[in-house]
Design a protein around this motif. Structure first.
Motif, PDB file in Angstrom:
ATOM      1  N   ALA A   1       0.816  -1.222   0.000  1.00 16.97           N
ATOM      2  CA  ALA A   1       0.000   0.000   0.000  1.00 16.97           C
ATOM      3  C   ALA A   1       0.845   1.265   0.000  1.00 16.97           C
ATOM      4  CB  ALA A   1      -0.924  -0.003   1.213  1.00 16.97           C
ATOM      5  N   ASP A   2       2.091   1.173   0.473  1.00 18.33           N
ATOM      6  CA  ASP A   2       2.969   2.344   0.554  1.00 18.33           C
ATOM      7  C   ASP A   2       4.006   2.370  -0.564  1.00 18.33           C
ATOM      8  OD1 ASP A   2       1.792   3.107   3.055  1.00 18.33           O
ATOM      9  OD2 ASP A   2       2.976   1.525   4.011  1.00 18.33           O
ATOM     10  N   ALA A   3       3.967   1.381  -1.445  1.00 16.28           N
ATOM     11  CA  ALA A   3       4.983   1.274  -2.492  1.00 16.28           C
ATOM     12  C   ALA A   3       4.774   2.330  -3.572  1.00 16.28           C
ATOM     13  CB  ALA A   3       4.939  -0.121  -3.110  1.00 16.28           C
ATOM     14  N   SER A   4       5.882   2.666  -4.251  1.00 22.62           N
ATOM     15  CA  SER A   4       5.854   3.622  -5.350  1.00 22.62           C
ATOM     16  C   SER A   4       6.930   3.214  -6.347  1.00 22.62           C
ATOM     17  CB  SER A   4       6.105   5.045  -4.846  1.00 22.62           C
ATOM     18  OG  SER A   4       7.416   5.154  -4.303  1.00 22.62           O
ATOM     19  N   THR A   5       7.035   3.961  -7.420  1.00 20.29           N
ATOM     20  CA  THR A   5       8.087   3.673  -8.400  1.00 20.29           C
ATOM     21  C   THR A   5       9.467   3.809  -7.775  1.00 20.29           C
ATOM     22  OG1 THR A   5       6.674   4.499 -10.174  1.00 20.29           O
ATOM     23  CG2 THR A   5       9.022   4.314 -10.647  1.00 20.29           C
ATOM     24  N   ALA A   6       9.637   4.829  -6.951  1.00 19.19           N
ATOM     25  CA  ALA A   6      10.929   5.063  -6.299  1.00 19.19           C
ATOM     26  C   ALA A   6      11.186   4.082  -5.161  1.00 19.19           C
ATOM     27  CB  ALA A   6      11.013   6.494  -5.781  1.00 19.19           C
ATOM     28  N   LEU A   7      10.112   3.651  -4.485  1.00 16.32           N
ATOM     29  CA  LEU A   7      10.232   2.743  -3.347  1.00 16.32           C
ATOM     30  C   LEU A   7       9.323   1.534  -3.576  1.00 16.32           C
ATOM     31  CD1 LEU A   7      10.152   5.306  -0.383  1.00 16.32           C
ATOM     32  CD2 LEU A   7      12.159   4.150  -1.331  1.00 16.32           C
ATOM     33  N   PRO A   8       9.823   0.519  -4.269  1.00 19.25           N
ATOM     34  CA  PRO A   8       9.003  -0.656  -4.542  1.00 19.25           C
ATOM     35  C   PRO A   8       8.708  -1.437  -3.267  1.00 19.25           C
ATOM     36  CG  PRO A   8      11.280  -1.024  -5.210  1.00 19.25           C
ATOM     37  CD  PRO A   8      11.166   0.421  -4.850  1.00 19.25           C
ATOM     38  N   ALA A   9       7.649  -2.234  -3.310  1.00 14.06           N
ATOM     39  CA  ALA A   9       7.290  -3.064  -2.164  1.00 14.06           C
ATOM     40  C   ALA A   9       8.455  -3.997  -1.820  1.00 14.06           C
ATOM     41  CB  ALA A   9       6.035  -3.865  -2.481  1.00 14.06           C
ATOM     42  N   TYR A  10       8.670  -4.173  -0.515  1.00 11.75           N
ATOM     43  CA  TYR A  10       9.786  -5.018  -0.074  1.00 11.75           C
ATOM     44  C   TYR A  10       9.431  -5.676   1.249  1.00 11.75           C
ATOM     45  CZ  TYR A  10      14.512  -6.502   1.243  1.00 11.75           C
ATOM     46  OH  TYR A  10      15.605  -7.244   1.610  1.00 11.75           O
ATOM     47  N   GLN A  11       9.400  -6.999   1.248  1.00 10.60           N
ATOM     48  CA  GLN A  11       9.218  -7.792   2.452  1.00 10.60           C
ATOM     49  C   GLN A  11      10.264  -8.903   2.421  1.00 10.60           C
ATOM     50  OE1 GLN A  11       6.464  -7.196   4.983  1.00 10.60           O
ATOM     51  NE2 GLN A  11       6.920  -5.305   3.881  1.00 10.60           N
ATOM     52  N   THR A  12      10.824  -9.231   3.561  1.00 13.11           N
ATOM     53  CA  THR A  12      11.925 -10.187   3.581  1.00 13.11           C
ATOM     54  C   THR A  12      11.848 -11.051   4.835  1.00 13.11           C
ATOM     55  OG1 THR A  12      14.336 -10.392   3.360  1.00 13.11           O
ATOM     56  CG2 THR A  12      13.499  -8.593   4.750  1.00 13.11           C
ATOM     57  N   GLY A  13      12.893 -11.858   5.040  1.00 19.15           N
ATOM     58  CA  GLY A  13      12.922 -12.759   6.180  1.00 19.15           C
ATOM     59  C   GLY A  13      13.796 -12.239   7.305  1.00 19.15           C
ATOM     60  N   SER A  14      14.155 -13.124   8.211  1.00 21.34           N
ATOM     61  CA  SER A  14      14.989 -12.755   9.356  1.00 21.34           C
ATOM     62  C   SER A  14      16.386 -12.368   8.893  1.00 21.34           C
ATOM     63  CB  SER A  14      15.065 -13.915  10.347  1.00 21.34           C
ATOM     64  OG  SER A  14      15.664 -15.053   9.739  1.00 21.34           O
TER      65      SER A  14
ATOM     66  N   SER B   1      17.169  -3.631   1.155  1.00 23.77           N
ATOM     67  CA  SER B   1      15.919  -2.892   1.216  1.00 23.77           C
ATOM     68  C   SER B   1      16.023  -1.603   0.392  1.00 23.77           C
ATOM     69  CB  SER B   1      15.591  -2.532   2.672  1.00 23.77           C
ATOM     70  OG  SER B   1      14.549  -1.575   2.720  1.00 23.77           O
ATOM     71  N   PRO B   2      14.957  -1.220  -0.321  1.00 19.99           N
ATOM     72  CA  PRO B   2      14.986   0.050  -1.060  1.00 19.99           C
ATOM     73  C   PRO B   2      15.062   1.269  -0.143  1.00 19.99           C
ATOM     74  CG  PRO B   2      12.780  -0.891  -1.074  1.00 19.99           C
ATOM     75  CD  PRO B   2      13.689  -1.942  -0.511  1.00 19.99           C
ATOM     76  N   LEU B   3      14.851   1.073   1.167  1.00 20.69           N
ATOM     77  CA  LEU B   3      14.957   2.170   2.128  1.00 20.69           C
ATOM     78  C   LEU B   3      16.389   2.407   2.584  1.00 20.69           C
ATOM     79  CD1 LEU B   3      11.946   1.366   4.508  1.00 20.69           C
ATOM     80  CD2 LEU B   3      11.944   2.594   2.324  1.00 20.69           C
ATOM     81  N   VAL B   4      17.298   1.520   2.202  1.00 22.01           N
ATOM     82  CA  VAL B   4      18.654   1.508   2.764  1.00 22.01           C
ATOM     83  C   VAL B   4      19.688   1.731   1.675  1.00 22.01           C
ATOM     84  CG1 VAL B   4      20.357   0.029   3.906  1.00 22.01           C
ATOM     85  CG2 VAL B   4      17.972   0.018   4.670  1.00 22.01           C
ATOM     86  N   ASP B   5      20.720   2.521   1.969  1.00 18.96           N
ATOM     87  CA  ASP B   5      21.790   2.726   0.996  1.00 18.96           C
ATOM     88  C   ASP B   5      23.172   2.444   1.569  1.00 18.96           C
ATOM     89  OD1 ASP B   5      22.233   4.888   2.619  1.00 18.96           O
ATOM     90  OD2 ASP B   5      22.158   6.406   1.030  1.00 18.96           O
ATOM     91  N   ASP B   6      23.236   1.749   2.696  1.00 19.10           N
ATOM     92  CA  ASP B   6      24.535   1.369   3.266  1.00 19.10           C
ATOM     93  C   ASP B   6      24.354   0.060   4.019  1.00 19.10           C
ATOM     94  OD1 ASP B   6      27.190   1.410   3.950  1.00 19.10           O
ATOM     95  OD2 ASP B   6      27.146   3.407   4.843  1.00 19.10           O
ATOM     96  N   ASP B   7      25.460  -0.658   4.231  1.00 24.24           N
ATOM     97  CA  ASP B   7      25.371  -1.944   4.915  1.00 24.24           C
ATOM     98  C   ASP B   7      26.069  -1.941   6.276  1.00 24.24           C
ATOM     99  OD1 ASP B   7      27.995  -1.839   4.128  1.00 24.24           O
ATOM    100  OD2 ASP B   7      27.983  -3.761   3.050  1.00 24.24           O
TER     101      ASP B   7
END
Length: 253
Positions: free
Chosen positions: A184-197, A233-239
């Protein structure tokens, strides 16, 4: 309260965690340290900026009850080498401000999940080993986290130096709360992202110096290394994230 039972509550304000020894032994009387501390923490969020905070620090203990590093706890077992605690604390797996990033300001607001925790610490001749499990209890994500850490106390004159290594695992609920994007919050710039542990590592060094009977100084440098589930994650730019903490404490009684 021994000096090793330090106060680092301000890491909660910056979204940074630190493996810390539990109280050395139950206090027969009330023991209180107060002070002033500051922390600077880099942000791994896209467009996020480093955050600097100054805050009051409080370290309190009475018998088996304590308030330290933002945790309200009770010391269940206090043996020569073993300690077991339980209590309530704040989940520090992510930054609720998302680094104040203008690129992420339209996403749903986050708040600090409150955890119930159980921790066990073993004191050996080569250092301190600590195992912690916590579960969220205020209906933010219903996830859980676990960590194991090792600290090696080293005395150098008036200084206590503690290199620290921690390994953390956060459940998928925790990861997706802080780093996921709902459809519901996804966009072209921020695609939907769900992951595991995810599995993260932390490496740091803490320094504590007693200035006199009342005053003490504490400092910590820590770097956290994030697993792929977070760094992809598309929200993250560093590790990884570097944090620096300094504080000055006064022993009231």
């Amino acid at each position: 309260m021994k000096n090793i039972s330090i106060i680092l509550a301000g890491f909660a304000l910056a979204g940074t965690s630190l493996a810390q020894p539990v109280p050395d032994s139950p206090a027969d009387e009330h023991e209180l340290q107060i002070g002033l501390a500051g922390v600077n923490s880099q942000s791994i969020y896209l467009g996020g900026s480093s955050q600097s905070r100054v805050f009051p620090a409080i370290d309190y203990q009475y018998k088996r009850f304590y308030f330290q590093a933002g945790d309200l706890g009770f010391n269940l077992i206090d043996e020569k080498n073993w300690e077991v605690d339980f209590g309530l604390g704040v989940n520090l797996a992510g930054d609720t401000d998302r680094g104040d990033s203008p690129l992420l300001e339209n996403l749903p607001k986050l708040s600090f999940p409150v955890n119930a925790f159980l921790s066990t610490q073993y004191k050996s001749s080569i250092g301190l080993f600590k195992l912690t499990y916590d579960h969220e209890i205020n209906n933010k994500h219903n996830g859980h986290s676990a960590s194991i850490s090792y600290s090696a106390p080293i005395r150098q004159g008036q200084w206590l130096i503690m290199p620290q290594l921690s390994y953390e695992q956060h459940s998928e609920e925790v990861v997706n709360y802080f780093y996921g994007v709902n459809q519901a919050d996804a966009s072209t710039a921020l695609p939907a992202y769900q992951t595991g542990s995810v599995n993260n590592w932390q490496l740091g060094i803490l320094g504590l110096r007693a200035i006199n009977d009342k005053w003490s100084f504490i400092g910590n440098i820590q770097n956290e290394f994030y697993g792929d589930e977070i760094s992809n994650s598309p929200l993250v730019d560093d590790d990884q994230r570097l944090s620096v903490f300094v504080g000055l404490l006064y022993k009231v009684f």
